[in-house]
Write a protein that holds these residues in place. Structure first.
Motif, PDB file in Angstrom:
ATOM      1  N   ASP A   1       0.737  -1.146   0.066  1.00 54.82           N
ATOM      2  CA  ASP A   1       0.047  -0.111  -0.116  1.00 54.82           C
ATOM      3  C   ASP A   1       0.577   1.360  -0.057  1.00 54.82           C
ATOM      4  O   ASP A   1       1.392   1.125   0.517  1.00 54.82           O
ATOM      5  CB  ASP A   1      -1.022  -0.266   1.342  1.00 54.82           C
ATOM      6  N   ILE A   2       0.493   1.784  -0.168  1.00 56.57           N
ATOM      7  CA  ILE A   2       1.153   3.747  -0.686  1.00 56.57           C
ATOM      8  C   ILE A   2       0.446   4.259  -0.133  1.00 56.57           C
ATOM      9  O   ILE A   2      -0.908   4.856  -0.335  1.00 56.57           O
ATOM     10  CB  ILE A   2       2.055   3.490  -2.031  1.00 56.57           C
ATOM     11  N   ALA A   3       0.634   5.168   1.051  1.00 53.43           N
ATOM     12  CA  ALA A   3      -0.239   6.267   1.025  1.00 53.43           C
ATOM     13  C   ALA A   3       0.024   7.676   0.769  1.00 53.43           C
ATOM     14  O   ALA A   3       0.883   7.948   0.073  1.00 53.43           O
ATOM     15  CB  ALA A   3       0.073   6.956   2.569  1.00 53.43           C
ATOM     16  N   ILE A   4      -1.138   8.399   0.589  1.00 52.54           N
ATOM     17  CA  ILE A   4      -1.248   9.905  -0.527  1.00 52.54           C
ATOM     18  C   ILE A   4      -0.986  10.869   0.591  1.00 52.54           C
ATOM     19  O   ILE A   4      -1.906  10.685   1.056  1.00 52.54           O
ATOM     20  CB  ILE A   4      -1.829  10.273  -1.568  1.00 52.54           C
ATOM     21  N   CYS A   5       0.070  12.294   0.424  1.00 53.20           N
ATOM     22  CA  CYS A   5       0.073  12.998   1.956  1.00 53.20           C
ATOM     23  C   CYS A   5      -0.263  14.196   1.025  1.00 53.20           C
ATOM     24  O   CYS A   5       1.314  14.224  -0.467  1.00 53.20           O
ATOM     25  CB  CYS A   5       1.673  12.564   2.425  1.00 53.20           C
ATOM     26  N   GLY A   6      -0.925  14.943   1.267  1.00 53.05           N
ATOM     27  CA  GLY A   6      -0.652  16.212   0.367  1.00 53.05           C
ATOM     28  C   GLY A   6      -2.523  16.099  -0.883  1.00 53.05           C
ATOM     29  O   GLY A   6      -3.855  15.504   0.659  1.00 53.05           O
ATOM     30  N   ASP A   7      -3.066  17.333  -0.908  1.00 49.75           N
ATOM     31  CA  ASP A   7      -3.816  17.615  -1.811  1.00 49.75           C
ATOM     32  C   ASP A   7      -4.441  16.932  -2.356  1.00 49.75           C
ATOM     33  O   ASP A   7      -3.716  16.950  -3.550  1.00 49.75           O
ATOM     34  CB  ASP A   7      -4.362  19.133  -1.476  1.00 49.75           C
ATOM     35  N   THR A   8      -5.333  15.337  -2.378  1.00 50.27           N
ATOM     36  CA  THR A   8      -5.359  14.876  -3.609  1.00 50.27           C
ATOM     37  C   THR A   8      -5.918  15.368  -4.439  1.00 50.27           C
ATOM     38  O   THR A   8      -6.224  14.960  -5.484  1.00 50.27           O
ATOM     39  CB  THR A   8      -6.065  13.456  -2.853  1.00 50.27           C
ATOM     40  N   GLU A   9      -7.200  16.117  -4.145  1.00 50.66           N
ATOM     41  CA  GLU A   9      -7.800  16.724  -5.156  1.00 50.66           C
ATOM     42  C   GLU A   9      -7.199  17.112  -6.235  1.00 50.66           C
ATOM     43  O   GLU A   9      -7.320  17.438  -7.606  1.00 50.66           O
ATOM     44  CB  GLU A   9      -8.768  18.405  -4.479  1.00 50.66           C
ATOM     45  N   VAL A  10      -5.910  17.865  -6.036  1.00 46.97           N
ATOM     46  CA  VAL A  10      -4.988  18.435  -7.000  1.00 46.97           C
ATOM     47  C   VAL A  10      -4.972  17.128  -8.466  1.00 46.97           C
ATOM     48  O   VAL A  10      -5.170  17.522  -9.376  1.00 46.97           O
ATOM     49  CB  VAL A  10      -3.797  19.258  -6.085  1.00 46.97           C
ATOM     50  N   LEU A  11      -4.699  15.875  -7.282  1.00 41.93           N
ATOM     51  CA  LEU A  11      -4.196  14.877  -8.576  1.00 41.93           C
ATOM     52  C   LEU A  11      -5.158  15.240  -9.557  1.00 41.93           C
ATOM     53  O   LEU A  11      -5.325  14.396 -11.134  1.00 41.93           O
ATOM     54  CB  LEU A  11      -4.084  13.392  -8.162  1.00 41.93           C
ATOM     55  N   GLU A  12      -6.969  15.767  -9.484  1.00 37.31           N
ATOM     56  CA  GLU A  12      -8.112  15.323  -9.759  1.00 37.31           C
ATOM     57  C   GLU A  12      -8.029  16.194 -11.186  1.00 37.31           C
ATOM     58  O   GLU A  12      -8.339  16.208 -12.384  1.00 37.31           O
ATOM     59  CB  GLU A  12      -9.104  15.867  -9.635  1.00 37.31           C
ATOM     60  N   ARG A  13      -7.117  17.586 -10.836  1.00 39.15           N
ATOM     61  CA  ARG A  13      -7.382  18.147 -12.090  1.00 39.15           C
ATOM     62  C   ARG A  13      -4.942  18.589 -12.985  1.00 39.15           C
ATOM     63  O   ARG A  13      -4.950  19.320 -13.298  1.00 39.15           O
ATOM     64  CB  ARG A  13      -6.599  20.113 -11.408  1.00 39.15           C
ATOM     65  N   LYS A  14      -4.381  17.787 -12.305  1.00 37.21           N
ATOM     66  CA  LYS A  14      -3.476  17.315 -13.379  1.00 37.21           C
ATOM     67  C   LYS A  14      -3.702  16.019 -13.684  1.00 37.21           C
ATOM     68  O   LYS A  14      -4.074  14.724 -13.465  1.00 37.21           O
ATOM     69  CB  LYS A  14      -2.100  17.573 -11.551  1.00 37.21           C
ATOM     70  N   ARG A  15      -2.260  15.551 -14.866  1.00 39.05           N
ATOM     71  CA  ARG A  15      -1.712  14.930 -15.952  1.00 39.05           C
ATOM     72  C   ARG A  15      -0.290  14.517 -15.094  1.00 39.05           C
ATOM     73  O   ARG A  15       0.585  15.484 -15.280  1.00 39.05           O
ATOM     74  CB  ARG A  15      -2.199  14.839 -16.875  1.00 39.05           C
ATOM     75  N   ILE A  16      -0.324  13.615 -15.630  1.00 41.11           N
ATOM     76  CA  ILE A  16       1.481  12.952 -15.873  1.00 41.11           C
ATOM     77  C   ILE A  16       1.973  12.032 -16.799  1.00 41.11           C
ATOM     78  O   ILE A  16       0.631  11.132 -17.113  1.00 41.11           O
ATOM     79  CB  ILE A  16       2.584  12.491 -14.367  1.00 41.11           C
ATOM     80  N   TYR A  17       2.923  13.144 -17.907  1.00 44.45           N
ATOM     81  CA  TYR A  17       2.847  13.334 -18.756  1.00 44.45           C
ATOM     82  C   TYR A  17       4.165  12.332 -19.168  1.00 44.45           C
ATOM     83  O   TYR A  17       5.139  13.034 -18.633  1.00 44.45           O
ATOM     84  CB  TYR A  17       3.099  13.698 -20.092  1.00 44.45           C
ATOM     85  N   THR A  18       4.654  10.991 -19.145  1.00 41.00           N
ATOM     86  CA  THR A  18       5.642   9.853 -19.057  1.00 41.00           C
ATOM     87  C   THR A  18       5.598   8.768 -19.734  1.00 41.00           C
ATOM     88  O   THR A  18       4.727   8.205 -20.062  1.00 41.00           O
ATOM     89  CB  THR A  18       6.304  10.182 -18.386  1.00 41.00           C
ATOM     90  N   ASN A  19       6.482   7.849 -20.228  1.00 40.13           N
ATOM     91  CA  ASN A  19       6.759   6.584 -20.679  1.00 40.13           C
ATOM     92  C   ASN A  19       5.757   5.834 -20.246  1.00 40.13           C
ATOM     93  O   ASN A  19       7.143   4.911 -19.134  1.00 40.13           O
ATOM     94  CB  ASN A  19       8.053   6.839 -21.334  1.00 40.13           C
ATOM     95  N   GLU A  20       5.099   5.083 -20.132  1.00 40.14           N
ATOM     96  CA  GLU A  20       4.651   3.811 -19.012  1.00 40.14           C
ATOM     97  C   GLU A  20       6.000   2.948 -18.981  1.00 40.14           C
ATOM     98  O   GLU A  20       6.033   2.560 -17.832  1.00 40.14           O
ATOM     99  CB  GLU A  20       3.720   3.662 -19.519  1.00 40.14           C
ATOM    100  N   ASP A  21       6.404   2.362 -20.432  1.00 37.42           N
ATOM    101  CA  ASP A  21       6.803   1.089 -20.136  1.00 37.42           C
ATOM    102  C   ASP A  21       8.228   1.941 -19.438  1.00 37.42           C
ATOM    103  O   ASP A  21       8.862   0.854 -18.334  1.00 37.42           O
ATOM    104  CB  ASP A  21       7.706   0.599 -21.625  1.00 37.42           C
ATOM    105  N   GLY A  22       8.798   2.826 -19.393  1.00 37.35           N
ATOM    106  CA  GLY A  22      10.118   3.354 -18.410  1.00 37.35           C
ATOM    107  C   GLY A  22       9.552   3.648 -17.101  1.00 37.35           C
ATOM    108  O   GLY A  22      10.695   3.313 -15.989  1.00 37.35           O
ATOM    109  N   ILE A  23       8.342   3.592 -16.881  1.00 37.21           N
ATOM    110  CA  ILE A  23       8.066   3.938 -15.221  1.00 37.21           C
ATOM    111  C   ILE A  23       8.293   2.673 -14.982  1.00 37.21           C
ATOM    112  O   ILE A  23       8.626   2.485 -13.875  1.00 37.21           O
ATOM    113  CB  ILE A  23       7.544   5.461 -14.977  1.00 37.21           C
ATOM    114  N   TYR A  24       7.428   2.037 -15.396  1.00 39.70           N
ATOM    115  CA  TYR A  24       7.105   0.454 -14.959  1.00 39.70           C
ATOM    116  C   TYR A  24       9.100   0.585 -14.774  1.00 39.70           C
ATOM    117  O   TYR A  24       8.889  -0.304 -13.176  1.00 39.70           O
ATOM    118  CB  TYR A  24       6.526  -0.229 -15.984  1.00 39.70           C
TER     119      TYR A  24
END
Length: 131
Positions: free
Chosen positions: A1-24
């Motif tokens: 499990d990963i705990a998320i710290c901070g204003d999680t509502e920010v995640l609803e307005r943001k995106r992360i653009y990256t290479n999925e294979d690389g991050i995996y």
């Protein structure tokens, strides 16, 4: 499990653009290293930072010597490919190469007797989300 710290509502307005294979590969290689060298304590958390970044923090104890820990931290924080290849396996080199290629920031440090490894990703505003 990963705990998320901070204003999680920010995640609803943001995106992360990256290479999925690389991050995996980066995440799975690091987690495999944690499992390989851990002697009991592990922790994983995600932190929403004020500067539009999302940081994943992994902390674990280990069975490595002080010099091995020092070398690991130096290699992860180093920009010198030659130094990394002289002291480390291809796994760590791959983590560094892929992270650089896809724009991840890495930071390794000692926290008491533990190794703390942070992977930071840039978040971008998503104009397609209605407010």
């Amino acid at each position: 499990d990963i705990a998320i710290c901070g204003d999680t509502e920010v995640l609803e307005r943001k995106r992360i653009y990256t290479n999925e294979d690389g991050i995996y590969i980066v995440f799975s290689d690091w987690i495999a290293n944690m499992k390989k060298h851990c002697v009991g304590y592990t922790s994983a958390s995600a932190h929403i930072l004020d500067n539009d970044e999302l940081a994943f923090v992994f902390i674990n104890n280990h069975q490595l010597s002080s010099s091995d820990v020092r070398n690991l931290i130096n290699d992860l924080n180093s920009n010198s490919r030659n130094e990394i290849m002289q002291r480390t396996t291809h796994g760590l080199y791959n983590i560094k190469e892929i992270s650089d290629a896809i724009g991840l920031k890495l930071l390794a440090e000692r926290e008491e007797e533990n190794i703390k490894f942070t992977i930071t990703l840039k978040m971008h505003s998503d104009e397609n989300i209605s407010h």
